[in-house]
Design a protein around this motif. Sequence first.
Motif, PDB file in Angstrom:
ATOM      1  N   ALA A 182      79.569 102.299  56.391  1.00  0.00           N
ATOM      2  CA  ALA A 182      79.740 102.722  54.775  1.00  0.00           C
ATOM      3  C   ALA A 182      78.768 101.792  54.145  1.00  0.00           C
ATOM      4  CB  ALA A 182      81.010 102.792  54.302  1.00  0.00           C
ATOM      5  N   LEU A 183      78.938 100.661  54.489  1.00  0.00           N
ATOM      6  CA  LEU A 183      78.153  99.512  53.547  1.00  0.00           C
ATOM      7  C   LEU A 183      76.524  99.621  53.885  1.00  0.00           C
ATOM      8  CD1 LEU A 183      80.363  96.526  53.776  1.00  0.00           C
ATOM      9  CD2 LEU A 183      79.637  97.673  51.569  1.00  0.00           C
ATOM     10  N   HIS A 184      76.365  99.820  55.054  1.00  0.00           N
ATOM     11  CA  HIS A 184      75.026 100.313  55.669  1.00  0.00           C
ATOM     12  C   HIS A 184      74.400 101.549  54.849  1.00  0.00           C
ATOM     13  CE1 HIS A 184      74.170  96.670  58.073  1.00  0.00           C
ATOM     14  NE2 HIS A 184      75.089  96.962  58.835  1.00  0.00           N
ATOM     15  N   LYS A 185      75.207 102.408  54.598  1.00  0.00           N
ATOM     16  CA  LYS A 185      74.623 103.473  54.134  1.00  0.00           C
ATOM     17  C   LYS A 185      74.610 103.362  52.425  1.00  0.00           C
ATOM     18  CE  LYS A 185      76.556 106.898  57.518  1.00  0.00           C
ATOM     19  NZ  LYS A 185      77.476 107.843  57.669  1.00  0.00           N
ATOM     20  N   GLY A 186      75.263 102.445  51.889  1.00  0.00           N
ATOM     21  CA  GLY A 186      75.300 102.371  50.606  1.00  0.00           C
ATOM     22  C   GLY A 186      76.381 102.883  49.741  1.00  0.00           C
ATOM     23  N   ASP A 187      77.407 103.468  50.766  1.00  0.00           N
ATOM     24  CA  ASP A 187      78.532 104.283  50.174  1.00  0.00           C
ATOM     25  C   ASP A 187      79.617 102.997  49.850  1.00  0.00           C
ATOM     26  OD1 ASP A 187      80.603 106.065  49.421  1.00  0.00           O
ATOM     27  OD2 ASP A 187      80.209 107.156  51.448  1.00  0.00           O
ATOM     28  N   MET A 188      79.501 102.846  48.587  1.00  0.00           N
ATOM     29  CA  MET A 188      80.653 101.622  48.327  1.00  0.00           C
ATOM     30  C   MET A 188      82.124 102.261  48.221  1.00  0.00           C
ATOM     31  SD  MET A 188      78.458  98.930  48.394  1.00  0.00           S
ATOM     32  CE  MET A 188      79.648  97.687  47.742  1.00  0.00           C
ATOM     33  N   ALA A 189      82.040 103.458  47.767  1.00  0.00           N
ATOM     34  CA  ALA A 189      83.530 103.921  47.572  1.00  0.00           C
ATOM     35  C   ALA A 189      84.077 103.977  49.005  1.00  0.00           C
ATOM     36  CB  ALA A 189      83.415 105.237  46.892  1.00  0.00           C
ATOM     37  N   SER A 190      83.283 104.663  50.093  1.00  0.00           N
ATOM     38  CA  SER A 190      84.000 104.667  51.397  1.00  0.00           C
ATOM     39  C   SER A 190      84.264 103.516  51.945  1.00  0.00           C
ATOM     40  CB  SER A 190      82.955 105.407  52.148  1.00  0.00           C
ATOM     41  OG  SER A 190      83.539 105.600  53.431  1.00  0.00           O
ATOM     42  N   ALA A 191      83.320 102.644  51.695  1.00  0.00           N
ATOM     43  CA  ALA A 191      83.416 101.233  52.264  1.00  0.00           C
ATOM     44  C   ALA A 191      84.684 100.698  51.663  1.00  0.00           C
ATOM     45  CB  ALA A 191      82.350 100.229  51.808  1.00  0.00           C
ATOM     46  N   GLY A 192      85.025 100.763  50.324  1.00  0.00           N
ATOM     47  CA  GLY A 192      86.246 100.135  49.718  1.00  0.00           C
ATOM     48  C   GLY A 192      87.357 100.736  50.172  1.00  0.00           C
ATOM     49  N   ARG A 193      87.425 102.034  50.686  1.00  0.00           N
ATOM     50  CA  ARG A 193      88.717 102.908  51.136  1.00  0.00           C
ATOM     51  C   ARG A 193      88.662 102.357  52.431  1.00  0.00           C
ATOM     52  NH1 ARG A 193      86.162 107.320  48.563  1.00  0.00           N
ATOM     53  NH2 ARG A 193      85.369 107.891  50.690  1.00  0.00           N
ATOM     54  N   ASN A 194      87.618 102.295  53.413  1.00  0.00           N
ATOM     55  CA  ASN A 194      87.847 101.809  54.831  1.00  0.00           C
ATOM     56  C   ASN A 194      88.231 100.386  54.836  1.00  0.00           C
ATOM     57  OD1 ASN A 194      87.122 104.186  56.368  1.00  0.00           O
ATOM     58  ND2 ASN A 194      85.326 104.084  55.379  1.00  0.00           N
ATOM     59  N   PHE A 195      87.829  99.481  53.856  1.00  0.00           N
ATOM     60  CA  PHE A 195      88.184  98.090  54.011  1.00  0.00           C
ATOM     61  C   PHE A 195      89.833  98.086  53.640  1.00  0.00           C
ATOM     62  CE2 PHE A 195      88.104  93.562  53.035  1.00  0.00           C
ATOM     63  CZ  PHE A 195      87.375  93.081  54.227  1.00  0.00           C
ATOM     64  N   ARG A 196      90.088  98.702  52.750  1.00  0.00           N
ATOM     65  CA  ARG A 196      91.486  98.501  52.328  1.00  0.00           C
ATOM     66  C   ARG A 196      92.437  98.959  53.615  1.00  0.00           C
ATOM     67  NH1 ARG A 196      89.422 100.048  47.539  1.00  0.00           N
ATOM     68  NH2 ARG A 196      89.675 102.250  47.830  1.00  0.00           N
ATOM     69  N   LEU A 197      91.960 100.129  54.352  1.00  0.00           N
ATOM     70  CA  LEU A 197      92.783 100.707  55.394  1.00  0.00           C
ATOM     71  C   LEU A 197      92.915  99.486  56.449  1.00  0.00           C
ATOM     72  CD1 LEU A 197      91.881 104.265  55.566  1.00  0.00           C
ATOM     73  CD2 LEU A 197      93.928 103.239  54.992  1.00  0.00           C
ATOM     74  N   PHE A 198      91.641  98.801  56.633  1.00  0.00           N
ATOM     75  CA  PHE A 198      91.474  97.803  57.504  1.00  0.00           C
ATOM     76  C   PHE A 198      92.512  96.621  57.190  1.00  0.00           C
ATOM     77  CE2 PHE A 198      89.681  93.531  57.576  1.00  0.00           C
ATOM     78  CZ  PHE A 198      90.031  93.169  59.093  1.00  0.00           C
ATOM     79  N   SER A 199      92.510  96.261  55.863  1.00  0.00           N
ATOM     80  CA  SER A 199      93.210  95.220  55.506  1.00  0.00           C
ATOM     81  C   SER A 199      94.787  95.324  55.588  1.00  0.00           C
ATOM     82  CB  SER A 199      92.781  95.042  53.920  1.00  0.00           C
ATOM     83  OG  SER A 199      93.686  93.944  53.555  1.00  0.00           O
ATOM     84  N   GLU A 200      95.239  96.636  55.070  1.00  0.00           N
ATOM     85  CA  GLU A 200      96.582  97.003  55.661  1.00  0.00           C
ATOM     86  C   GLU A 200      96.723  96.872  57.105  1.00  0.00           C
ATOM     87  OE1 GLU A 200      96.879 100.985  53.741  1.00  0.00           O
ATOM     88  OE2 GLU A 200      96.503 100.254  51.799  1.00  0.00           O
ATOM     89  N   GLU A 201      96.010  97.443  57.877  1.00  0.00           N
ATOM     90  CA  GLU A 201      96.261  97.405  59.388  1.00  0.00           C
ATOM     91  C   GLU A 201      96.512  95.901  59.637  1.00  0.00           C
ATOM     92  OE1 GLU A 201      93.640  99.887  61.437  1.00  0.00           O
ATOM     93  OE2 GLU A 201      94.048 101.638  60.525  1.00  0.00           O
ATOM     94  N   LEU A 202      95.328  94.863  59.147  1.00  0.00           N
ATOM     95  CA  LEU A 202      95.369  93.875  59.687  1.00  0.00           C
ATOM     96  C   LEU A 202      96.644  93.010  59.199  1.00  0.00           C
ATOM     97  CD1 LEU A 202      93.605  91.442  60.843  1.00  0.00           C
ATOM     98  CD2 LEU A 202      93.054  90.993  58.495  1.00  0.00           C
TER      99      LEU A 202
END
Length: 148
Positions: A25-45
Motif C-alpha cells: 500500500a505504501l508503494h502505491k501511495g495508498d496511505m489509508a490502506s497502509a495505515g489500516r494494514n499497519f494497525r492490523l500488523f501491530s495488533e497481531e504483533l
Amino acid sequence: MSKAMMEMVKQHTECDDQLNRCEVALHKGDMASAGRNFRLFSEELDLHFGLEENKLFPAFEKATGMTSGPTVVMRGEHAEIRSLRDEAYAAIEANQAEVALAAIDTLNVLIQQHNVKEENVLYPMCGGSIPNLDAVLGFGSTCCGSCS
C-alpha cells in the motif's frame, strides 16, 4: 512440532503477511490502506508477543530454570521490534511514505532474524521442555473434568 509451536509459527507468517500488505500500500501511495494494514500488523504483533512474554517464556523459564538465557534475548529483540514498529507507524501517520518504507525495511530484516531464532532454537527447546505446552498456550483442548 507441537500444535502450539505450529500455531506460533503461523502467527509469525500472519504478521509478515500483514506487514507486506502495508508495504504494498505504501508503494502505491495508498496511505489509508497502509495505515489500516499497519494497525492490523501491530495488533497481531502485540498479541503474539504477549503470548510469548506472558505464557511461553515464563513456562520455559520455570521448566528449565534458565532465567538469563534465550528468553532474555527474545524479550530484548521484542523491545527493538516494538521501537521500530512505533517509528514506522509515526511515519505512516505523518504521511511520510518513504520514511515508513525505510523503517519497514529494517523492521522486516529484524523480524525475520528474530523469527529464525525462535523457530529453530527457542521453540524446539520449549517443545522439549514444557509439559502440556498446547494447554499452557491455550491451543490444546482442555477438559473440564467431566470427560472420560
